[in-house]
Design an enzyme around this catalytic site. Sequence first.
Site, PDB file in Angstrom:
ATOM      1  N   GLU A  15       0.797  -1.241   0.000  1.00 50.46           N
ATOM      2  CA  GLU A  15       0.000   0.000   0.000  1.00 50.46           C
ATOM      3  C   GLU A  15       0.824   1.283   0.000  1.00 50.46           C
ATOM      4  OE1 GLU A  15      -2.689  -0.385   3.319  1.00 50.46           O
ATOM      5  OE2 GLU A  15      -3.707  -2.110   2.449  1.00 50.46           O
TER       6      GLU A  15
ATOM      7  N   GLU B   9      -6.003 -10.954  -1.305  1.00 47.35           N
ATOM      8  CA  GLU B   9      -6.829 -10.748  -0.105  1.00 47.35           C
ATOM      9  C   GLU B   9      -8.302 -10.699  -0.487  1.00 47.35           C
ATOM     10  OE1 GLU B   9      -5.415  -7.428   2.258  1.00 47.35           O
ATOM     11  OE2 GLU B   9      -3.331  -7.842   1.757  1.00 47.35           O
TER      12      GLU B   9
HETATM   13  C1  XIL Z   1      -6.194  -6.620   8.298  1.00 50.25           C
HETATM   14  C2  XIL Z   1      -6.492  -7.809   9.209  1.00 50.25           C
HETATM   15  O1  XIL Z   1      -7.352  -8.699   8.535  1.00 50.25           O
HETATM   16  C3  XIL Z   1      -7.132  -7.337  10.490  1.00 50.25           C
HETATM   17  O2  XIL Z   1      -7.260  -8.412  11.402  1.00 50.25           O
HETATM   18  C4  XIL Z   1      -6.275  -6.238  11.126  1.00 50.25           C
HETATM   19  O3  XIL Z   1      -6.951  -5.730  12.264  1.00 50.25           O
HETATM   20  C5  XIL Z   1      -6.002  -5.121  10.132  1.00 50.25           C
HETATM   21  O4  XIL Z   1      -5.411  -5.668   8.963  1.00 50.25           O
HETATM   22  N1  XIL Z   1      -4.878  -4.828   3.705  1.00 50.25           N
HETATM   23  C6  XIL Z   1      -3.862  -5.643   4.128  1.00 50.25           C
HETATM   24  C7  XIL Z   1      -4.103  -6.562   5.273  1.00 50.25           C
HETATM   25  O5  XIL Z   1      -2.804  -5.694   3.498  1.00 50.25           O
HETATM   26  O6  XIL Z   1      -2.946  -6.762   6.024  1.00 50.25           O
HETATM   27  C8  XIL Z   1      -5.215  -6.069   6.172  1.00 50.25           C
HETATM   28  O7  XIL Z   1      -5.469  -7.061   7.169  1.00 50.25           O
HETATM   29  C9  XIL Z   1      -6.443  -5.761   5.357  1.00 50.25           C
HETATM   30  C10 XIL Z   1      -6.164  -4.671   4.355  1.00 50.25           C
END
Ligand code: XIL
Length: 386
Positions: A176, A283
């Site tokens: 990001e 994701e």
């Molecule tokens: C999220 C997790 O799923 C949560 O448990 C945590 O509280 C915050 O992070 N983008 C990403 C992930 O790259 O690491 C994030 O994961 C979601 C958004």
Amino acid sequence: MHLSARVIMATGISLVLGLASCGGSAQSGKGRQDSGLSGSGLAAPQPGLKDYYKDYFPVGVAVNSRNIKGPEAALILKEYNSVTPENDMKMGPVHPAADQYNFAPVDSIVAFARRHGLKVRGHNLCWHEQTPDWLFKDAGGGEVAKSVLLSRLRDHIRTVVSRYKKDVYCWDVVNEAISDDSTELLRKSPWLKIIGPSFIDSAFWYAHRADPKAELYYNDYNVVFPEKAKRIYTLLKGLKQRGVPITGIGIQAHWSVYQPTEQQLRSTLDLFKSLGLKIQITELDVSVFPWEKNKRALLPKDQIRYQGQVEDRQTAFYKMIFKVFRDYKGVISGVTFWNVSDRDTWLNYYPVEGRKNYPLLFDSALKRKPAYQAVTDFKGAGATAP
Ligand code: XIL
């Protein structure tokens, strides 16, 4: 295929489904399907997602230490052949103090994966969120010097990547880094402020030196929005031109039943394919709410009942995206869901605390949803190869 993960089906319908061939078996009818995690006695193991997709790409899931025991563990082993630690490898959790690493939670996930022959995606090495308090500070509490921050980044990456070298086949190296503000390229993070844009190149080089065989990804969200895709393209093209060791782009795919369109998705995949990069869907979840840019924690919670049109829309959406993924199998090197089931998805807390969401292929009872059937029935949907 791991025998320990094989679960024997007991019900008649499951037996029929179990005998259907992978990669396009017709699973007609809607409604919940037994997850195949209970019962015993009859042969004919039912295929899981990884089996349907064995000629396409690994299918993975984000996990935390809670998921790798009990019924969720059985589901993971039945359905997936890859895992990503959801939080435990992030810099804050794994490196809480300058001289202290907290490896135990990751070790347990990696040991689980090794025991059962699952691939492991590493997530992540350099991000502006979930960072430890000490990272950007010097001994006096002021802002750390550029050279010190670079050596902290190098040491962190070297330590973590080396430790998991045998088990982790790919890393989200930088997460990001592109700004949400379309008028600038990079996010104004402490990484950018203190080191400058070269922190991205450095992170990739450190990871590559620690494990030259590892696949290295740049990972981001909202990649399907053409304006953001263009800026990510600019960043990645620059990395390629400078000879930085990058394997591909991770498309987070926190999507909703309203977007992206099939056309948007195909154009995005074409764009990054044209750079000669691999693409991973890292994701994946499909919210039943429209995409929200800002947290709305202070607004009243909307509640949606997961049935009727909402369920149908999500089912059709999942069918569409997996048809496209299959069409791009030469470029897509992995698809990972973010969390195991609707029971325990981060979207139950984000962006609205306590608002129930239904973004995954398994419901809160760990049963396969109609969307599961849609992604494992390879007929229909009409999409064609690019
Ligand atoms: C999220 C997790 O799923 C949560 O448990 C945590 O509280 C915050 O992070 N983008 C990403 C992930 O790259 O690491 C994030 O994961 C979601 C958004």
